[in-house]
Structure formats: structure tokens, C-alpha cells
Design a protein around this motif. Structure first.
Motif, mmCIF file in Angstrom:
data_model
loop_
_atom_site.group_PDB
_atom_site.id
_atom_site.type_symbol
_atom_site.label_atom_id
_atom_site.label_comp_id
_atom_site.label_asym_id
_atom_site.label_seq_id
_atom_site.Cartn_x
_atom_site.Cartn_y
_atom_site.Cartn_z
ATOM 1 N N ALA A 60 28.446 46.880 79.085
ATOM 2 C CA ALA A 60 29.010 45.825 79.794
ATOM 3 C C ALA A 60 29.322 44.712 79.105
ATOM 4 N N GLY A 61 29.688 44.683 77.833
ATOM 5 C CA GLY A 61 30.441 43.696 77.172
ATOM 6 C C GLY A 61 31.509 44.202 76.649
ATOM 7 N N LYS A 62 32.239 43.222 75.974
ATOM 8 C CA LYS A 62 33.567 43.666 75.326
ATOM 9 C C LYS A 62 33.171 44.351 74.044
ATOM 10 N N ASP A 65 30.987 42.761 71.489
ATOM 11 C CA ASP A 65 29.590 42.508 71.664
ATOM 12 C C ASP A 65 28.787 43.539 71.314
ATOM 13 N N GLY A 66 27.326 43.101 71.036
ATOM 14 C CA GLY A 66 26.530 44.174 70.894
ATOM 15 C C GLY A 66 26.595 45.278 69.882
ATOM 16 N N PHE A 67 26.401 46.516 70.193
ATOM 17 C CA PHE A 67 26.871 47.772 69.536
ATOM 18 C C PHE A 67 28.191 48.042 70.408
ATOM 19 N N ALA A 68 29.301 47.709 69.988
ATOM 20 C CA ALA A 68 30.392 48.123 70.526
ATOM 21 C C ALA A 68 30.679 47.979 72.157
ATOM 22 N N GLY A 69 30.170 47.022 72.474
ATOM 23 C CA GLY A 69 29.993 46.766 74.117
ATOM 24 C C GLY A 69 28.797 47.024 74.650
ATOM 25 N N PHE A 70 28.022 47.748 74.045
ATOM 26 C CA PHE A 70 26.469 48.077 74.761
ATOM 27 C C PHE A 70 25.812 46.833 74.220
ATOM 28 N N LEU A 71 25.363 45.989 75.148
ATOM 29 C CA LEU A 71 24.587 44.916 74.955
ATOM 30 C C LEU A 71 23.209 45.218 74.646
ATOM 31 N N LEU A 72 22.483 44.535 73.569
ATOM 32 C CA LEU A 72 21.327 44.902 73.032
ATOM 33 C C LEU A 72 19.996 44.885 74.158
ATOM 34 N N PRO A 73 20.284 43.830 75.153
ATOM 35 C CA PRO A 73 19.247 43.969 76.226
ATOM 36 C C PRO A 73 19.205 45.342 76.889
ATOM 37 N N ASP A 74 20.425 45.695 77.143
ATOM 38 C CA ASP A 74 20.688 47.056 77.864
ATOM 39 C C ASP A 74 20.312 48.296 76.896
#
Length: 127
Positions: A60-62, A65-74
Motif C-alpha cells: 500500500a506504500g511506496k 515505505d515500511g518493508f519495501a512498500g508493505f506498511l508495518l500496520p498492514d
């Protein structure tokens, strides 16, 4: 987000384990980059391939962001969802990957699927 040696973080004496396969193996070729980050005062870690094949997770991210686009809350939501799912191979809970055929309800850990002969394909854009 940081990329560190997963077996032992130099800032602490703790070992980091992937949320989705419970392994701390650092094998970038077979498992992808091993991401480690602090989220809500706790260390969180995951292999890139485990994230890519987690059935209920999307980028959900660029990429930055987070883990290569995987947002930490997700990532944490998917971890909570799959904790109750039992792996078809090892029979332990935490299976996040699933069969792509709609009639098949088998779920498994990415690492168990790799050793068990499941086919994982990277191509095109996933929808």
C-alpha cells in the motif's frame, strides 16, 4: 526500516525471526531481503518473499515505505490474521501463503511451500 543481519542484531542480544515463517535464516536468494524494524516498541522482522506471498497483504506504500512498500500496520494485521491458520506441510500455525486455485483451501508457510514443492511465480503485476 532497516536491513540487518537477522540472526543477531548488533543493537541488542536478541535474534529476529520472520513473522510469517518463524525463521531467522538470511538467504536473500531464496527468501529475499530480511527486513527488521521497530514497530510500537517491539522488533518486527520479515523476509521479502514471505511478504510477497502472504495472501492477505498488499503493498500500500511506496517502495521506500515500511518493508519495501508493505506498511508495518498492514504487516501486523496480516500476522494476526494468519496466526490461526495451520500449515498444510508442517501443521504449525502461522501459514500466510495459499494456493491460487479458488477451489483449493490449502495454506502454508512460504518456506514450507518451497521445501514441499509448491510453485511460486514472480511475473507481471499482481492484481
Amino acid at each position: 526500516m532497516q536491513r540487518v543481519n537477522p540472526s543477531l542484531d548488533s543493537r541488542s542480544s536478541r535474534k529476529h525471526y520472520c513473522l510469517f515463517c518463524n525463521s531467522n535464516v538470511d538467504d536473500e536468494f531464496n527468501l529475499g531481503v530480511f527486513f527488521v524494524s521497530k514497530y510500537r516498541r517491539r522488533w518486527t522482522a520479515a523476509h521479502h518473499h514471505c511478504l510477497l506471498f502472504a495472501a492477505g497483504l498488499k503493498q500500500a506504500g511506496k517502495d521506500s515505505d515500511g518493508f519495501a512498500g508493505f506498511l508495518l500496520p498492514d504487516v501486523m494485521d496480516e500476522y494476526r490474521r494468519c496466526r490461526r491458520l495451520r500449515c498444510a506441510y508442517c501443521k504449525k500455525n502461522g501459514a500466510a501463503s495459499g494456493c491460487v486455485m479458488r477451489s483449493c483451501r490449502q495454506v502454508f508457510h512460504y518456506t514450507c511451500g518451497m521445501t514441499g514443492g509448491s510453485l511460486f511465480q514472480f511475473y507481471g503485476s499482481f492484481h
